[in-house]
Enzyme design. Structure first.
Site, PDB file in Angstrom:
ATOM      1  N   HIS A 134      36.214  44.119  34.200  1.00 52.09           N
ATOM      2  CA  HIS A 134      36.148  44.115  32.740  1.00 52.09           C
ATOM      3  C   HIS A 134      35.929  42.698  32.228  1.00 52.09           C
ATOM      4  O   HIS A 134      36.223  41.735  32.923  1.00 52.09           O
ATOM      5  CB  HIS A 134      37.442  44.683  32.147  1.00 52.09           C
ATOM      6  CG  HIS A 134      37.621  46.132  32.431  1.00 52.09           C
ATOM      7  ND1 HIS A 134      38.190  46.599  33.594  1.00 52.09           N
ATOM      8  CD2 HIS A 134      37.271  47.229  31.717  1.00 52.09           C
ATOM      9  CE1 HIS A 134      38.201  47.921  33.573  1.00 52.09           C
ATOM     10  NE2 HIS A 134      37.647  48.332  32.453  1.00 52.09           N
ATOM     11  N   ARG A 140      36.226  35.984  29.670  1.00 53.78           N
ATOM     12  CA  ARG A 140      36.919  36.061  30.963  1.00 53.78           C
ATOM     13  C   ARG A 140      36.486  37.347  31.640  1.00 53.78           C
ATOM     14  O   ARG A 140      36.907  38.440  31.282  1.00 53.78           O
ATOM     15  CB  ARG A 140      38.439  36.058  30.766  1.00 53.78           C
ATOM     16  CG  ARG A 140      39.212  36.255  32.078  1.00 53.78           C
ATOM     17  CD  ARG A 140      40.711  36.115  31.878  1.00 53.78           C
ATOM     18  NE  ARG A 140      41.249  37.007  30.863  1.00 53.78           N
ATOM     19  CZ  ARG A 140      41.828  38.193  31.124  1.00 53.78           C
ATOM     20  NH1 ARG A 140      41.926  38.648  32.369  1.00 53.78           N
ATOM     21  NH2 ARG A 140      42.297  38.943  30.130  1.00 53.78           N
ATOM     22  N   CYS A 150      36.959  39.561  34.462  1.00 54.64           N
ATOM     23  CA  CYS A 150      38.035  39.854  35.398  1.00 54.64           C
ATOM     24  C   CYS A 150      37.474  40.868  36.401  1.00 54.64           C
ATOM     25  O   CYS A 150      37.279  42.032  36.071  1.00 54.64           O
ATOM     26  CB  CYS A 150      39.200  40.430  34.598  1.00 54.64           C
ATOM     27  SG  CYS A 150      40.681  40.707  35.530  1.00 54.64           S
TER      28      CYS A 150
END
Length: 130
Positions: free
Chosen positions: A105, A117, A119
């Site tokens: 994600h 970010r 992830c």
């Protein structure tokens, strides 16, 4: 670019159980368990299913979330984004644009200038050192 399509048996034989569950079924590996979480080598992270280059080591950072984190993708066309409302959350799923593998994600709480970010599950990636 044409999509890579295989049936479930072909993907399972290629990937093994955990990578199959994550990339083809949308599972998530346990936090802090991935082999690439603490990788500090210079190189490129590729999709484990189709070998498409996804992330550079230059974009990797330690987010403390338990999965490898990146602040940008290698090129704009290498991933697709899908709205994910599972687990009573609102998230953006990241998929490989070439084979539709679930990677992880992306969140808008990154600490760098991109504010992103990514992830990503370690088992969804292969790493090639420079």
């Amino acid at each position: 670019m044409s999509k890579i399509v295989k049936d479930e048996q072909e993907w399972h034989a290629l990937l093994g159980e955990m990578a199959f569950q994550v990339t083809r079924k949308g599972a998530t590996e346990r936090p802090f368990s991935g082999t690439l979480l603490h990788n500090k080598q210079q190189g490129v992270y590729h999709c484990v299913c189709c070998n498409q280059a996804l992330f550079s080591s230059e974009s990797k950072f330690d987010s403390g979330c338990g999965w490898p984190s990146f602040d940008k993708i290698a090129e704009s066309r290498v991933v697709t984004f899908v709205r994910d409302q599972s687990h009573n959350m609102e998230r953006i799923e990241v998929r490989c644009s070439q084979c539709d593998a679930h990677l992880g994600h992306v969140f808008n709480d990154g600490p760098t200038e991109t504010g992103e970010r990514y992830c990503i599950n370690s088992v969804a990636l292969d790493f090639t050192a420079e």
